[in-house]
Scaffold this active site. Sequence first.
Site, PDB file in Angstrom:
ATOM      1  N   LYS A  44      25.985   7.601  -8.979  1.00  0.00           N
ATOM      2  CA  LYS A  44      25.208   7.544  -7.729  1.00  0.00           C
ATOM      3  C   LYS A  44      24.298   6.317  -7.732  1.00  0.00           C
ATOM      4  CE  LYS A  44      25.485  12.517  -6.950  1.00  0.00           C
ATOM      5  NZ  LYS A  44      24.919  13.850  -7.064  1.00  0.00           N
ATOM      6  N   GLN A  65      19.493  16.526  -9.120  1.00  0.00           N
ATOM      7  CA  GLN A  65      20.845  16.881  -9.556  1.00  0.00           C
ATOM      8  C   GLN A  65      20.888  18.338 -10.021  1.00  0.00           C
ATOM      9  OE1 GLN A  65      23.479  14.858  -9.180  1.00  0.00           O
ATOM     10  NE2 GLN A  65      24.917  16.306 -10.063  1.00  0.00           N
ATOM     11  N   ASP A 102      20.544  15.528   0.437  1.00  0.00           N
ATOM     12  CA  ASP A 102      21.601  16.444  -0.026  1.00  0.00           C
ATOM     13  C   ASP A 102      21.857  17.540   1.015  1.00  0.00           C
ATOM     14  OD1 ASP A 102      23.051  16.199  -2.406  1.00  0.00           O
ATOM     15  OD2 ASP A 102      21.320  16.705  -3.642  1.00  0.00           O
TER      16      ASP A 102
HETATM   17  N1  GUN Z   1      25.687  19.049  -8.434  1.00  0.00           N
HETATM   18  C1  GUN Z   1      26.986  19.100  -8.062  1.00  0.00           C
HETATM   19  N2  GUN Z   1      27.152  18.554  -6.832  1.00  0.00           N
HETATM   20  C2  GUN Z   1      25.926  18.157  -6.422  1.00  0.00           C
HETATM   21  C3  GUN Z   1      25.453  17.519  -5.240  1.00  0.00           C
HETATM   22  O1  GUN Z   1      26.199  17.210  -4.301  1.00  0.00           O
HETATM   23  N3  GUN Z   1      24.118  17.279  -5.205  1.00  0.00           N
HETATM   24  C4  GUN Z   1      23.282  17.624  -6.221  1.00  0.00           C
HETATM   25  N4  GUN Z   1      21.994  17.363  -6.063  1.00  0.00           N
HETATM   26  N5  GUN Z   1      23.699  18.211  -7.319  1.00  0.00           N
HETATM   27  C5  GUN Z   1      25.016  18.467  -7.424  1.00  0.00           C
END
Ligand code: GUN
Length: 284
Positions: free
Chosen positions: A53, A97, A120
């Site tokens: 990311k 995350q 998100d």
């Molecule tokens: N863990 C797995 N997928 C995601 C996501 O799209 N966003 C976040 N913040 N954590 C994740």
Amino acid sequence: MTAQILDGNALGQKLRAGFKFKTDELAAHGVRPGLAVILVGEDAASQVYVRNKVNACAQAGIHSEKYLFASDVAPQEVFDKIAELNADPKIHGILVQLPLPKHFDAEAVLEAIAAEKDVDGFRAENVGALMQGHPCFIPCTPYGAMKFFEDAGIRLKGKEAVVVGRSNIVGKPMAMLLMHAGATVTVCHSQTQDLKAHCLRADILVAAIGRPKMITADMVKPGAVVIDVGINRLPDGKLCGDVDFESAKHVASFITPVPGGVGPMTITMLLANTLESAERALTA
Ligand code: GUN
């Protein structure tokens, strides 16, 4: 029949090329979009996702900040960091995350993120807006899946869609987006009886279970569009999805590979949401 591959790297790149226009326009107003990523703990997969990311941000001209906390950190430290980032005008998106270590109340952490920085789309307020069809940040993974349909000209109106998995991150928002697009949606989960029968009705089949190769070719309706959200690591170290790709590709009309399908699209839509947040901040 061999399915057409829905290539997330190629589509992601195409969409990201379009973002340049937006970053240039924001730059003309003196704004550089900014994303803060918080990772708690040492989960190997999460570390890879966070690194990807942050790298994607750099390539797209988005400022990013990464905050790493040990797995035994006191939750208050993370809440303090979120409060600081909420007040920071350089930051337009905050991502924590998931999963978080067990001593965290994940919902409370997500709710601590300012609504306008919830790129998100996980806060309850955002989830409600998505459900009611109001403008909101669309959770990145299902948003990316929808882009596959749009790009490949796959019509959803009146289609039977089956989503396997009912998580807040993927299954539930995916079902909502498919429903808004006019599909008839079934959500299957661990308590579903006769999963195969449901899957075999699906014109659109989305697998978001987290179990390697659980969806086999005999569960796929001939000509179905198969979106594989799973990323699982096999004992030999190789990655695979929730769908048995090698067999299912001979039955489906379109299919996403793992890796190189939904994964890159999730990151692309995170960038899209961060840009949108920066644009909203400019016009607010
Ligand atoms: N863990 C797995 N997928 C995601 C996501 O799209 N966003 C976040 N913040 N954590 C994740």
